[in-house]
Design a protein around this motif. Structure first.
Motif, short mmCIF file in Angstrom:
data_model
loop_
_atom_site.label_atom_id
_atom_site.label_comp_id
_atom_site.label_asym_id
_atom_site.label_seq_id
_atom_site.Cartn_x
_atom_site.Cartn_y
_atom_site.Cartn_z
N ARG A 12 0.76 -1.15 0.24
CA ARG A 12 0.18 -0.19 0.27
C ARG A 12 0.57 1.01 -0.50
O ARG A 12 0.72 1.98 -1.15
N THR A 13 1.73 1.56 0.86
CA THR A 13 2.69 2.28 0.64
C THR A 13 2.92 2.56 -0.49
O THR A 13 3.52 3.58 -1.29
N LEU A 14 3.55 2.01 -1.61
CA LEU A 14 5.09 1.62 -2.34
C LEU A 14 4.09 3.04 -3.54
O LEU A 14 4.26 3.01 -4.43
N MET A 15 2.74 1.97 -3.78
CA MET A 15 1.15 1.76 -4.29
C MET A 15 1.06 3.73 -4.07
O MET A 15 0.98 4.80 -5.07
N GLY A 16 1.05 4.23 -2.79
CA GLY A 16 1.11 5.69 -2.59
C GLY A 16 1.41 6.67 -3.09
O GLY A 16 1.76 7.55 -3.47
N ILE A 17 2.88 5.55 -3.37
CA ILE A 17 4.34 6.79 -3.39
C ILE A 17 4.13 6.53 -5.12
O ILE A 17 4.14 8.15 -6.14
N ALA A 18 3.98 5.34 -5.42
CA ALA A 18 3.82 5.25 -7.09
C ALA A 18 2.99 6.61 -7.83
O ALA A 18 2.53 6.96 -8.88
N MET A 19 1.59 6.50 -7.30
CA MET A 19 0.06 7.22 -7.32
C MET A 19 0.96 9.10 -7.20
O MET A 19 -0.11 10.18 -8.20
N LEU A 20 1.51 9.49 -6.34
CA LEU A 20 1.75 10.12 -6.14
C LEU A 20 2.63 10.98 -6.72
O LEU A 20 2.50 11.91 -7.20
N SER A 21 3.53 10.31 -7.12
CA SER A 21 5.07 10.77 -8.53
C SER A 21 4.25 10.90 -9.74
O SER A 21 4.51 12.05 -10.52
N GLY A 22 2.85 9.88 -9.94
CA GLY A 22 2.42 9.41 -11.21
C GLY A 22 1.47 11.20 -11.29
O GLY A 22 1.83 12.70 -12.29
N VAL A 58 1.62 14.66 -13.48
CA VAL A 58 1.37 15.13 -14.50
C VAL A 58 1.02 16.82 -14.56
O VAL A 58 0.64 17.13 -15.06
N LEU A 59 0.42 16.95 -12.88
CA LEU A 59 0.51 18.39 -12.37
C LEU A 59 1.68 19.58 -13.01
O LEU A 59 1.30 20.88 -13.70
N THR A 60 3.23 19.00 -13.36
CA THR A 60 3.71 19.65 -13.52
C THR A 60 3.75 20.08 -14.58
O THR A 60 4.07 21.23 -15.36
N TYR A 61 3.30 19.35 -15.74
CA TYR A 61 3.19 18.92 -17.35
C TYR A 61 1.84 19.63 -17.09
O TYR A 61 2.49 21.14 -18.43
N GLN A 62 1.01 19.59 -16.67
CA GLN A 62 0.01 20.76 -16.77
C GLN A 62 0.41 22.12 -16.49
O GLN A 62 -0.13 23.46 -17.54
N LEU A 63 1.23 22.86 -15.51
CA LEU A 63 1.12 23.95 -15.45
C LEU A 63 2.40 24.57 -16.29
O LEU A 63 2.88 26.05 -16.72
N THR A 64 3.57 23.53 -16.69
CA THR A 64 4.55 24.34 -17.46
C THR A 64 3.83 24.13 -19.20
O THR A 64 4.66 24.75 -20.05
N LYS A 65 3.82 24.30 -19.70
CA LYS A 65 3.16 23.59 -21.18
C LYS A 65 2.54 24.81 -21.06
O LYS A 65 3.24 24.90 -22.42
N PRO A 66 1.45 25.85 -20.53
CA PRO A 66 1.11 27.22 -21.76
C PRO A 66 3.08 28.19 -21.26
O PRO A 66 2.53 28.35 -22.38
N ILE A 67 3.92 27.64 -20.72
CA ILE A 67 4.95 28.49 -20.75
C ILE A 67 5.91 28.26 -21.86
O ILE A 67 6.27 28.93 -22.22
#
Length: 242
Positions: free
Chosen positions: A20-30, A34-43
């Motif tokens: 469960r811990t590993l799955m949580g880390i993987a989901m957070l990393s993903g 995605v968040l970084t891509y969406q924030l930097t895409k318009p820039i």
């Protein structure tokens, strides 16, 4: 020596919480990726737009205003918010009097290390390429990047011939890169000694792009020539993108 009874009472590792811990880390990393891509895409998109805007006025001598068009086999259409998005995007450059000075388009080909992306300016009056601007480059410093800095190589594009044949379906003479110092024809590019692969990539990119674009563009060039140009605008400072 351990006995079967001792082995039986050794504590086991709880796998459930670990999974469960590993799955949580993987989901957070993903999520963060995605968040970084969406924030930097318009820039990133805005930086690319500014780089191209600056490059257009560099590869079309005398241009001070720009209008964008989409080129297809059957028509040339001005880019508007509600216009179709299919076709080859070109950037038309006009002088202060509204006269068409040239058309810029993107091109690209594989270099030594990675793809070389560039913008080139085409003059329909002389049927020649008037300049290029490298937009993205990952070639070896001091060698491949000479396609930007070498004055003799850059001079190839003062008036590089790109004329259509009599039927208008391809270039009369393909654009080719030749060994340094052996250029004999106006459609040839003199390569740079020590940077042959990068030099050839530029020639390949220009040939591929013009062979595709010009047969579709030239029958409708008057649409671009007679289009009302936008108001004159100051040249955007070079962003330094290579």
């Amino acid at each position: 020596m351990s006995t079967p009874e001792a082995q039986a009472i050794q504590p086991s590792t709880p796998t459930g919480p670990m999974i469960r811990t590993l799955m949580g880390i993987a989901m957070l990393s993903g999520f963060l990726v995605v968040l970084t891509y969406q924030l930097t895409k318009p820039i990133i998109a805005e930086n690319q737009r500014r780089a191209i805007e600056a490059a257009v006025f560099q590869v079309i001598p005398g241009a001070v205003a720009r209008r964008d068009f989409l080129v297809t086999e059957s028509a040339v259409t001005a880019v508007t918010p509600d216009a179709p998005t299919e076709g080859i995007l070109v950037y038309a450059g006009y002088d202060q009097q509204g006269n068409l000075k040239g058309v810029a388009a993107k091109a690209g080909a594989q270099g030594y290390a990675d793809m070389i992306h560039l913008l080139y300016g085409y003059d329909p009056d002389c049927e020649c390429i008037r300049g290029i601007k490298v937009l993205k480059l990952a070639e070896t410093p001091g060698l491949g990047d000479k396609i930007i800095t070498d004055a003799n190589f850059v001079a190839n594009f003062d008036a590089l011939e790109a004329k259509l044949n009599a039927s208008g379906d391809k270039l009369a003479n393909a654009i080719v890169t030749v060994k340094a110092g052996t250029k004999q024809h106006p459609w040839e590019i003199d390569a740079i000694s020590g940077a042959t692969i990068s030099s050839q990539a530029v020639g390949k990119a220009l040939n591929q792009s013009t062979q595709l674009l010009l047969p579709q563009l030239m029958p409708h060039i008057d649409v671009i020539r007679n289009a009302p140009p936008p108001p004159s605008e100051p040249e955007t400072p070079d962003s330094g993108t290579q």
